[in-house]
Scaffold this motif. Structure first.
Motif, mmCIF file in Angstrom:
data_model
loop_
_atom_site.group_PDB
_atom_site.id
_atom_site.type_symbol
_atom_site.label_atom_id
_atom_site.label_comp_id
_atom_site.label_asym_id
_atom_site.label_seq_id
_atom_site.Cartn_x
_atom_site.Cartn_y
_atom_site.Cartn_z
ATOM 1 N N GLN A 109 -49.405 -93.036 70.723
ATOM 2 C CA GLN A 109 -48.315 -93.016 69.731
ATOM 3 C C GLN A 109 -48.609 -92.002 68.621
ATOM 4 O OE1 GLN A 109 -45.422 -94.424 70.001
ATOM 5 N NE2 GLN A 109 -45.638 -96.242 71.273
ATOM 6 N N SER A 117 -45.423 -99.560 74.867
ATOM 7 C CA SER A 117 -46.624 -100.340 74.559
ATOM 8 C C SER A 117 -47.346 -100.650 75.860
ATOM 9 C CB SER A 117 -46.237 -101.652 73.870
ATOM 10 O OG SER A 117 -47.391 -102.451 73.718
ATOM 11 N N ASP A 133 -51.199 -97.450 72.659
ATOM 12 C CA ASP A 133 -50.557 -97.928 71.421
ATOM 13 C C ASP A 133 -51.084 -97.215 70.183
ATOM 14 O OD1 ASP A 133 -50.603 -100.318 73.480
ATOM 15 O OD2 ASP A 133 -48.888 -100.644 72.157
ATOM 16 N N THR A 146 -52.120 -104.981 66.365
ATOM 17 C CA THR A 146 -51.479 -104.915 65.049
ATOM 18 C C THR A 146 -52.112 -103.780 64.220
ATOM 19 O OG1 THR A 146 -50.553 -106.304 63.324
ATOM 20 C CG2 THR A 146 -52.820 -106.709 63.820
ATOM 21 N N SER A 164 -42.342 -101.600 65.933
ATOM 22 C CA SER A 164 -43.591 -102.212 65.513
ATOM 23 C C SER A 164 -43.452 -103.727 65.556
ATOM 24 C CB SER A 164 -43.935 -101.717 64.105
ATOM 25 O OG SER A 164 -45.222 -102.129 63.759
ATOM 26 N N LYS A 172 -50.478 -100.598 65.463
ATOM 27 C CA LYS A 172 -49.100 -100.480 64.936
ATOM 28 C C LYS A 172 -49.141 -99.988 63.483
ATOM 29 C CE LYS A 172 -46.526 -102.417 68.360
ATOM 30 N NZ LYS A 172 -45.677 -101.587 69.232
ATOM 31 N N GLU A 188 -47.582 -96.556 61.895
ATOM 32 C CA GLU A 188 -46.638 -96.623 60.757
ATOM 33 C C GLU A 188 -47.073 -95.665 59.654
ATOM 34 O OE1 GLU A 188 -46.068 -100.637 59.346
ATOM 35 O OE2 GLU A 188 -45.523 -101.381 61.332
ATOM 36 N N GLN A 205 -40.061 -103.620 62.288
ATOM 37 C CA GLN A 205 -41.067 -104.674 62.492
ATOM 38 C C GLN A 205 -40.315 -105.897 62.986
ATOM 39 O OE1 GLN A 205 -43.294 -105.337 58.871
ATOM 40 N NE2 GLN A 205 -44.553 -103.519 59.174
ATOM 41 N N THR A 248 -39.289 -97.697 60.711
ATOM 42 C CA THR A 248 -40.169 -98.611 61.438
ATOM 43 C C THR A 248 -39.445 -99.945 61.537
ATOM 44 O OG1 THR A 248 -42.242 -97.579 60.785
ATOM 45 C CG2 THR A 248 -42.312 -99.927 61.256
#
Ligand code: NAP
Length: 316
Positions: A94, A75, A90, A125, A113, A128, A132, A144, A142
């Motif tokens: 990714q 990140s 991010d 967010t 995440s 992320k 996902e 979280q 994933t």
């Protein structure tokens, strides 16, 4: 061969240590600009090093060659180089990693995440959630995770237990399942080595949900000292989120605003399939306060290195 992306980070390093302890072959993605001490530590662990930046697709494609599984903890929020941003690392970085993994036939993809709070939206967010969705066709897990205690209950974010000062975001009355990054690493290991939680989103927190004021009380009990508490009003964080121009600034305000809403996770079901002995906030407080309490009682001892305390809390 297991590829760890984010290997020089707090969580990534721990993941590499645990994978090597399990006798796994590990390829650690590092950058030319990564901290040489951290790179050296990975070398000493016996990791193969792959030079690569998430912004450089050919390097990432090469790093994925011959890999059976990967864990991405990278990140740009705390460890940034010129050109790094939420969008370039991010999000796009990714997404590029997911494409490279798909092309190279990587079988397992474990992605780190953050918790979703639909009432607070900000670039990190959103990135992320996009990743996902992008890995949904892979054999993914994933994770979280809730707030890392080593980050959020540390001087770096204003929880300055060294000087007995605590910064709290919002009213401090909403419980959060603070989790140790070391425990999050255990969930990564279970996902990648034992294929537990295949095609699943795992919500991961600590053993109990505590309000920020309850956390302060624990630190006061364990240090035997009163803490001075500063609260940052929720309205101020909302204002910061709305007025910030930069995606990183927006994300910092957003994640702090999300904290004010609390984040309690019932871990009982997850622990049935992945039994991890979760670190409590009190255990963490004892660990980080121990050298300070010891120094207070033995004033002749040399002063403790703050980063040492931050970077190597043990569970014992
Ligand atoms: N902190 C929390 O409370 C929390 C909670 C839930 C989830 N998470 C998630 O957990 C994950 C791990 O967090 P952490 O604390 O371990 O992060 P960290 O210590 O800041 O590590 C970040 C890692 O990402 C790498 N990185 C950054 N930009 C890169 C790029 N362009 N190309 C390749 N690598 C890059 C860094 O490499 P360099 O060393 O080369 O810069 C470093 O290894 C993150 O995804 C975070 O969002 C954190």
């Amino acid at each position: 061969m297991i590829l760890v992306v984010g290997a020089t980070g707090l969580l990534g390093t721990r993941v590499c240590e645990r994978l090597r302890a399990e006798g796994q072959s590990v390829r650690a993605l590092v950058r030319r600009t990564s901290n040489p001490d951290k790179v050296n530590a990975l070398k000493l662990l016996g990791c193969e090093l792959a030079i690569g930046d998430l912004k450089d697709p050919p390097q990432i494609e090469a790093a994925c060659e011959g890999v059976s599984a990967l864990i991405s903890t990278a990140s740009s929020t705390l460890s940034r180089q010129p050109g790094d941003s939420i969008e370039s690392v991010d999000l796009q970085g990714q997404l590029g990693l997911a494409n490279a993994a798909r092309s190279a036939g990587v079988r397992r993809f474990v992605f780190l995440s953050f918790r979703d709070d639909p009432t607070v939206q900000y670039p990190l967010t959103q990135a992320k959630r996009s990743v996902e969705r992008a890995i949904a066709d892979l054999d993914f897990t994933t994770i979280q995770a809730s707030y890392f205690m080593e980050v959020w209950l540390s001087p770096a974010l204003g929880f300055d237990y060294i000087h007995k000062r605590a910064r709290i975001y919002g009213s401090g009355s909403k419980p959060i399942s603070w989790v140790s990054h070391r425990d999050v690493a255990e969930f990564c290991i279970a996902a990648v080595l034992r294929s537990i939680a295949s095609r699943t989103v795992l919500e991961v927190g600590g053993p109990e949900a505590l309000t920020p004021f309850e956390v302060v009380r624990i630190f006061e009990e364990e240090s035997g000292r009163r803490f001075e508490v500063e609260t940052i009003p929720e309205a101020k964080l909302s204002e910061q989120l709305n007025s910030a121009n930069d995606s990183l600034e927006k994300s910092f305000a957003g994640v702090m605003l999300q904290y004010t809403h609390g984040d309690a996770i019932d871990m009982r079901r997850v622990l049935e399939s992945i039994p991890v002995c979760l670190t409590s906030v009190r255990e963490y407080a004892r660990t980080v306060l121990k050298p300070l309490n010891h120094r207070r009682l033995s004033p002749s001892l040399p002063s403790t290195n703050r980063l040492d305390i931050l970077e190597r809390p043990s569970q014992n």
